[in-house]
Motif scaffolding. Structure first.
Motif, PDB file in Angstrom:
ATOM      1  N   SER A  43       4.159  -9.254  -6.799  1.00 33.95           N
ATOM      2  CA  SER A  43       3.870  -8.094  -5.946  1.00 33.95           C
ATOM      3  C   SER A  43       2.725  -7.296  -6.546  1.00 33.95           C
ATOM      4  O   SER A  43       2.481  -7.324  -7.747  1.00 33.95           O
ATOM      5  CB  SER A  43       5.111  -7.213  -5.791  1.00 33.95           C
ATOM      6  OG  SER A  43       5.486  -6.669  -7.038  1.00 33.95           O
ATOM      7  N   LEU A  44       2.011  -6.621  -5.685  1.00 35.62           N
ATOM      8  CA  LEU A  44       0.908  -5.760  -6.096  1.00 35.62           C
ATOM      9  C   LEU A  44       1.017  -4.457  -5.322  1.00 35.62           C
ATOM     10  O   LEU A  44       1.075  -4.462  -4.086  1.00 35.62           O
ATOM     11  CB  LEU A  44      -0.443  -6.418  -5.802  1.00 35.62           C
ATOM     12  CG  LEU A  44      -1.675  -5.535  -5.998  1.00 35.62           C
ATOM     13  CD1 LEU A  44      -1.799  -5.089  -7.461  1.00 35.62           C
ATOM     14  CD2 LEU A  44      -2.926  -6.257  -5.552  1.00 35.62           C
ATOM     15  N   ILE A  45       1.064  -3.354  -6.058  1.00 36.39           N
ATOM     16  CA  ILE A  45       1.095  -2.031  -5.432  1.00 36.39           C
ATOM     17  C   ILE A  45      -0.306  -1.447  -5.524  1.00 36.39           C
ATOM     18  O   ILE A  45      -0.867  -1.321  -6.615  1.00 36.39           O
ATOM     19  CB  ILE A  45       2.103  -1.112  -6.129  1.00 36.39           C
ATOM     20  CG1 ILE A  45       3.511  -1.709  -6.043  1.00 36.39           C
ATOM     21  CG2 ILE A  45       2.064   0.287  -5.511  1.00 36.39           C
ATOM     22  CD1 ILE A  45       4.535  -1.007  -6.907  1.00 36.39           C
ATOM     23  N   VAL A  46      -0.860  -1.122  -4.382  1.00 33.10           N
ATOM     24  CA  VAL A  46      -2.191  -0.532  -4.315  1.00 33.10           C
ATOM     25  C   VAL A  46      -2.032   0.931  -3.913  1.00 33.10           C
ATOM     26  O   VAL A  46      -1.654   1.220  -2.780  1.00 33.10           O
ATOM     27  CB  VAL A  46      -3.079  -1.270  -3.289  1.00 33.10           C
ATOM     28  CG1 VAL A  46      -4.458  -0.632  -3.210  1.00 33.10           C
ATOM     29  CG2 VAL A  46      -3.178  -2.753  -3.622  1.00 33.10           C
ATOM     30  N   PRO A  47      -2.295   1.858  -4.835  1.00 34.10           N
ATOM     31  CA  PRO A  47      -2.236   3.278  -4.472  1.00 34.10           C
ATOM     32  C   PRO A  47      -3.340   3.585  -3.454  1.00 34.10           C
ATOM     33  O   PRO A  47      -4.500   3.233  -3.672  1.00 34.10           O
ATOM     34  CB  PRO A  47      -2.488   4.008  -5.790  1.00 34.10           C
ATOM     35  CG  PRO A  47      -2.223   2.998  -6.854  1.00 34.10           C
ATOM     36  CD  PRO A  47      -2.580   1.669  -6.254  1.00 34.10           C
ATOM     37  N   ALA A  48      -2.957   4.208  -2.358  1.00 39.44           N
ATOM     38  CA  ALA A  48      -3.908   4.486  -1.276  1.00 39.44           C
ATOM     39  C   ALA A  48      -3.557   5.832  -0.652  1.00 39.44           C
ATOM     40  O   ALA A  48      -2.467   5.987  -0.108  1.00 39.44           O
ATOM     41  CB  ALA A  48      -3.837   3.377  -0.230  1.00 39.44           C
ATOM     42  N   ALA A  49      -4.461   6.776  -0.740  1.00 40.78           N
ATOM     43  CA  ALA A  49      -4.218   8.105  -0.185  1.00 40.78           C
ATOM     44  C   ALA A  49      -3.986   7.996   1.322  1.00 40.78           C
ATOM     45  O   ALA A  49      -4.868   7.576   2.064  1.00 40.78           O
ATOM     46  CB  ALA A  49      -5.390   9.030  -0.483  1.00 40.78           C
ATOM     47  N   GLN A  50      -2.806   8.359   1.759  1.00 40.89           N
ATOM     48  CA  GLN A  50      -2.413   8.168   3.157  1.00 40.89           C
ATOM     49  C   GLN A  50      -3.370   8.805   4.163  1.00 40.89           C
ATOM     50  O   GLN A  50      -3.657   8.190   5.186  1.00 40.89           O
ATOM     51  CB  GLN A  50      -0.990   8.679   3.378  1.00 40.89           C
ATOM     52  CG  GLN A  50      -0.474   8.408   4.771  1.00 40.89           C
ATOM     53  CD  GLN A  50       0.962   8.850   4.964  1.00 40.89           C
ATOM     54  OE1 GLN A  50       1.676   9.084   3.997  1.00 40.89           O
ATOM     55  NE2 GLN A  50       1.377   8.954   6.201  1.00 40.89           N
ATOM     56  N   PRO A  51      -3.898  10.006   3.933  1.00 39.49           N
ATOM     57  CA  PRO A  51      -4.810  10.560   4.936  1.00 39.49           C
ATOM     58  C   PRO A  51      -6.080   9.730   5.140  1.00 39.49           C
ATOM     59  O   PRO A  51      -6.756   9.877   6.140  1.00 39.49           O
ATOM     60  CB  PRO A  51      -5.162  11.938   4.366  1.00 39.49           C
ATOM     61  CG  PRO A  51      -4.009  12.287   3.483  1.00 39.49           C
ATOM     62  CD  PRO A  51      -3.572  10.979   2.892  1.00 39.49           C
ATOM     63  N   PHE A  89       0.885  -1.161   0.000  1.00 37.92           N
ATOM     64  CA  PHE A  89       0.000   0.000   0.000  1.00 37.92           C
ATOM     65  C   PHE A  89       0.922   1.210   0.000  1.00 37.92           C
ATOM     66  O   PHE A  89       1.769   1.360   0.881  1.00 37.92           O
ATOM     67  CB  PHE A  89      -0.888   0.033   1.244  1.00 37.92           C
ATOM     68  CG  PHE A  89      -1.925  -1.046   1.263  1.00 37.92           C
ATOM     69  CD1 PHE A  89      -3.116  -0.890   0.552  1.00 37.92           C
ATOM     70  CD2 PHE A  89      -1.726  -2.215   1.960  1.00 37.92           C
ATOM     71  CE1 PHE A  89      -4.077  -1.880   0.561  1.00 37.92           C
ATOM     72  CE2 PHE A  89      -2.681  -3.217   1.978  1.00 37.92           C
ATOM     73  CZ  PHE A  89      -3.861  -3.055   1.272  1.00 37.92           C
ATOM     74  N   ALA A  90       0.770   2.063  -1.006  1.00 39.74           N
ATOM     75  CA  ALA A  90       1.647   3.223  -1.127  1.00 39.74           C
ATOM     76  C   ALA A  90       0.815   4.478  -1.348  1.00 39.74           C
ATOM     77  O   ALA A  90      -0.172   4.455  -2.088  1.00 39.74           O
ATOM     78  CB  ALA A  90       2.623   3.046  -2.281  1.00 39.74           C
ATOM     79  N   ASP A  91       1.232   5.545  -0.700  1.00 39.43           N
ATOM     80  CA  ASP A  91       0.548   6.816  -0.884  1.00 39.43           C
ATOM     81  C   ASP A  91       0.554   7.186  -2.363  1.00 39.43           C
ATOM     82  O   ASP A  91       1.396   6.743  -3.132  1.00 39.43           O
ATOM     83  CB  ASP A  91       1.230   7.907  -0.046  1.00 39.43           C
ATOM     84  CG  ASP A  91       0.458   9.206  -0.102  1.00 39.43           C
ATOM     85  OD1 ASP A  91      -0.765   9.179   0.101  1.00 39.43           O
ATOM     86  OD2 ASP A  91       1.085  10.243  -0.378  1.00 39.43           O
ATOM     87  N   ARG A  92      -0.371   8.016  -2.757  1.00 39.79           N
ATOM     88  CA  ARG A  92      -0.592   8.338  -4.169  1.00 39.79           C
ATOM     89  C   ARG A  92       0.368   9.379  -4.742  1.00 39.79           C
ATOM     90  O   ARG A  92       0.084   9.937  -5.793  1.00 39.79           O
ATOM     91  CB  ARG A  92      -2.026   8.811  -4.369  1.00 39.79           C
ATOM     92  CG  ARG A  92      -3.041   7.733  -4.162  1.00 39.79           C
ATOM     93  CD  ARG A  92      -4.435   8.263  -4.456  1.00 39.79           C
ATOM     94  NE  ARG A  92      -5.403   7.209  -4.384  1.00 39.79           N
ATOM     95  CZ  ARG A  92      -5.862   6.530  -5.427  1.00 39.79           C
ATOM     96  NH1 ARG A  92      -5.426   6.796  -6.622  1.00 39.79           N
ATOM     97  NH2 ARG A  92      -6.757   5.585  -5.266  1.00 39.79           N
ATOM     98  N   GLN A  93       1.485   9.656  -4.115  1.00 36.05           N
ATOM     99  CA  GLN A  93       2.456  10.592  -4.665  1.00 36.05           C
ATOM    100  C   GLN A  93       3.058   9.984  -5.933  1.00 36.05           C
ATOM    101  O   GLN A  93       3.614   8.888  -5.893  1.00 36.05           O
ATOM    102  CB  GLN A  93       3.574  10.857  -3.656  1.00 36.05           C
ATOM    103  CG  GLN A  93       3.133  11.486  -2.366  1.00 36.05           C
ATOM    104  CD  GLN A  93       2.675  12.906  -2.574  1.00 36.05           C
ATOM    105  OE1 GLN A  93       3.267  13.649  -3.348  1.00 36.05           O
ATOM    106  NE2 GLN A  93       1.602  13.276  -1.900  1.00 36.05           N
ATOM    107  N   PRO A  94       2.974  10.674  -7.082  1.00 35.73           N
ATOM    108  CA  PRO A  94       3.461  10.091  -8.346  1.00 35.73           C
ATOM    109  C   PRO A  94       4.935   9.654  -8.309  1.00 35.73           C
ATOM    110  O   PRO A  94       5.263   8.555  -8.776  1.00 35.73           O
ATOM    111  CB  PRO A  94       3.242  11.209  -9.367  1.00 35.73           C
ATOM    112  CG  PRO A  94       2.111  12.006  -8.796  1.00 35.73           C
ATOM    113  CD  PRO A  94       2.308  11.957  -7.302  1.00 35.73           C
ATOM    114  N   ALA A  95       5.812  10.483  -7.764  1.00 34.54           N
ATOM    115  CA  ALA A  95       7.235  10.113  -7.719  1.00 34.54           C
ATOM    116  C   ALA A  95       7.442   8.888  -6.831  1.00 34.54           C
ATOM    117  O   ALA A  95       8.226   7.992  -7.161  1.00 34.54           O
ATOM    118  CB  ALA A  95       8.077  11.281  -7.214  1.00 34.54           C
ATOM    119  N   LEU A  96       6.737   8.824  -5.735  1.00 39.34           N
ATOM    120  CA  LEU A  96       6.819   7.685  -4.820  1.00 39.34           C
ATOM    121  C   LEU A  96       6.355   6.417  -5.533  1.00 39.34           C
ATOM    122  O   LEU A  96       7.049   5.393  -5.519  1.00 39.34           O
ATOM    123  CB  LEU A  96       5.958   7.977  -3.598  1.00 39.34           C
ATOM    124  CG  LEU A  96       5.844   6.937  -2.511  1.00 39.34           C
ATOM    125  CD1 LEU A  96       5.480   7.607  -1.207  1.00 39.34           C
ATOM    126  CD2 LEU A  96       4.834   5.873  -2.829  1.00 39.34           C
TER     127      LEU A  96
END
Length: 184
Positions: free
Chosen positions: A53-61, A33-40
């Protein structure tokens, strides 16, 4: 019950995981689970070049909101989909909702002293963002199912924190506490 026949859920993250499980040729073993920052997201994606692996974009707040809880999605993925590694990647761009960083910024930057004050304020804001991330991680990892997997050794956790200001990732361990910068 197969993973594809999992019960209906309100979680957008479980739906994302289910979609990948239905269309992917290999099982998901490493859930990120990774915050939605494009560079990140770009850097995490490049680093995790694996079909399992699976990366799920997830807005951290929103990580702890009831209908967007990444803890619930991770708990489901561990129990139902066989995930055995969990990574959660936060960002310094996300601050605690009660953080008033703007009040720390001097707006009349005219001297080296003023720039030093701005740097101190920015560093303090990054420390508060790290504390907010650590608090979120402790909450997520204490979720039954996740905490059980960690205690039994059937689930491994990796905490990462992206410092937007420098483009540097830091490793975070809820056991050790401090953030350790990672050098590429």
């Amino acid at each position: 019950m197969s993973v594809v026949e999992a019960p209906a859920t309100r979680s957008i993250y479980v739906k994302h995981i289910l979609q990948r499980l239905r269309t992917g040729s290999e099982p998901v073993k490493f859930l990120v689970f990774a915050d939605r920052q494009p560079a990140l997201l770009s850097r995490v994606s490049a680093a995790l070049n694996t079909s399992q692996s699976l990366i799920v974009p997830a807005a951290q707040p929103q990580w702890l909101l009831p209908d967007r809880s990444i803890a619930d999605a991770a708990k489901w993925a561990v129990a139902e989909a066989g995930v055995d590694r969990l990574m959660i990647v936060g960002s310094s761009a996300n601050r605690s909702p009660d953080d008033e960083f703007a009040e720390d910024i001097p707006f009349n930057l005219t001297a080296k002293r003023d720039i030093a004050e701005l740097m101190r304020a920015a560093n303090a804001a990054t420390r508060r963002a790290e504390q907010f991330y650590a608090q979120q991680i402790r909450t997520i990892l204490s979720t039954p199912g996740i905490s059980d997997g960690l205690a039994q050794g059937t689930l491994r956790f990796h905490g990462m924190f992206y410092r937007v200001e420098s483009g540097v990732f830091a490793a975070y361990s809820p056991i050790d506490g401090p953030f350790r910068a990672l050098v590429a």
